[in-house]
Design a protein around this motif. Structure first.
Motif, mmCIF file in Angstrom:
data_model
loop_
_atom_site.group_PDB
_atom_site.id
_atom_site.type_symbol
_atom_site.label_atom_id
_atom_site.label_comp_id
_atom_site.label_asym_id
_atom_site.label_seq_id
_atom_site.Cartn_x
_atom_site.Cartn_y
_atom_site.Cartn_z
ATOM 1 N N MET A 1 -6.911 -30.810 -22.766
ATOM 2 C CA MET A 1 -6.180 -30.150 -23.835
ATOM 3 C C MET A 1 -4.813 -30.807 -24.022
ATOM 4 O O MET A 1 -4.377 -31.050 -25.150
ATOM 5 N N ARG A 2 -4.127 -31.119 -22.917
ATOM 6 C CA ARG A 2 -2.841 -31.810 -23.014
ATOM 7 C C ARG A 2 -2.998 -33.178 -23.659
ATOM 8 O O ARG A 2 -2.135 -33.623 -24.408
ATOM 9 N N TRP B 1 -2.134 -35.424 -31.001
ATOM 10 C CA TRP B 1 -1.664 -34.742 -32.209
ATOM 11 C C TRP B 1 -0.156 -34.939 -32.374
ATOM 12 O O TRP B 1 0.326 -35.184 -33.485
ATOM 13 N N GLY B 2 0.579 -34.844 -31.281
ATOM 14 C CA GLY B 2 2.020 -35.052 -31.329
ATOM 15 C C GLY B 2 2.393 -36.467 -31.705
ATOM 16 O O GLY B 2 3.352 -36.688 -32.459
ATOM 17 N N VAL B 3 1.649 -37.451 -31.214
ATOM 18 C CA VAL B 3 1.916 -38.849 -31.572
ATOM 19 C C VAL B 3 1.692 -39.053 -33.068
ATOM 20 O O VAL B 3 2.514 -39.685 -33.745
ATOM 21 N N VAL B 4 0.613 -38.488 -33.586
ATOM 22 C CA VAL B 4 0.329 -38.638 -35.013
ATOM 23 C C VAL B 4 1.469 -38.051 -35.851
ATOM 24 O O VAL B 4 1.962 -38.679 -36.789
ATOM 25 N N TRP B 5 1.919 -36.853 -35.498
ATOM 26 C CA TRP B 5 2.971 -36.195 -36.278
ATOM 27 C C TRP B 5 4.326 -36.881 -36.122
ATOM 28 O O TRP B 5 5.094 -36.977 -37.085
ATOM 29 N N THR C 1 4.719 -39.925 -26.127
ATOM 30 C CA THR C 1 3.964 -41.074 -25.623
ATOM 31 C C THR C 1 4.015 -41.142 -24.100
ATOM 32 O O THR C 1 2.999 -41.428 -23.451
ATOM 33 N N VAL C 2 5.167 -40.870 -23.511
ATOM 34 C CA VAL C 2 5.276 -40.849 -22.046
ATOM 35 C C VAL C 2 4.377 -39.759 -21.481
ATOM 36 O O VAL C 2 3.672 -39.965 -20.485
ATOM 37 N N ASP C 3 4.361 -38.580 -22.102
ATOM 38 C CA ASP C 3 3.488 -37.501 -21.649
ATOM 39 C C ASP C 3 2.027 -37.911 -21.755
ATOM 40 O O ASP C 3 1.235 -37.642 -20.850
ATOM 41 N N LEU C 4 1.659 -38.586 -22.831
ATOM 42 C CA LEU C 4 0.292 -39.056 -23.004
ATOM 43 C C LEU C 4 -0.100 -40.038 -21.904
ATOM 44 O O LEU C 4 -1.197 -39.963 -21.352
ATOM 45 N N VAL C 5 0.798 -40.936 -21.544
ATOM 46 C CA VAL C 5 0.521 -41.900 -20.473
ATOM 47 C C VAL C 5 0.340 -41.176 -19.137
ATOM 48 O O VAL C 5 -0.573 -41.488 -18.362
ATOM 49 N N VAL C 6 1.181 -40.186 -18.862
ATOM 50 C CA VAL C 6 1.063 -39.430 -17.610
ATOM 51 C C VAL C 6 -0.261 -38.679 -17.565
ATOM 52 O O VAL C 6 -0.953 -38.668 -16.538
ATOM 53 N N VAL C 7 -0.645 -38.059 -18.670
ATOM 54 C CA VAL C 7 -1.914 -37.323 -18.720
ATOM 55 C C VAL C 7 -3.086 -38.278 -18.511
ATOM 56 O O VAL C 7 -4.007 -37.979 -17.734
#
Length: 87
Positions: A16-17, A23-27, A55-61
């Protein structure tokens, strides 16, 4: 049932994260581009900084998902057992 050890045995909904980060990157990318084209450099900078955070959060996930069931247990991994005795 609460055991009192939830912070150490908590599990995160990484999939989910992941999708929320996408979604956050797109916006944030669209916001950065839209504000830059509209001539609002301050708001474009704010969206660009938020883009960096997302983007940092996406990499961590993604890193946690790739580390396997220790960080992203599947349906076949049972939940942690609560402690047997309370002090």
């Amino acid at each position: 049932m609460r055991t009192g050890s939830e912070p150490t045995t908590a599990r995160s909904a990484l999939r989910m994260r992941f999708w929320l980060s996408v979604w956050g990157v797109v916006w944030t990318v669209s916001g950065t581009v839209a504000f830059a084209l509209a001539g609002h450099p301050g708001w474009a900078l704010v969206c660009g900084l938020l883009w960096l955070v997302v983007t940092v959060d996406l990499v961590v996930v993604l890193r946690h998902i790739r580390q396997g069931p220790h960080y992203q247990p599947g349906r076949d991994v049972p939940p942690y057992r609560p402690p047997g005795s309370r002090p």
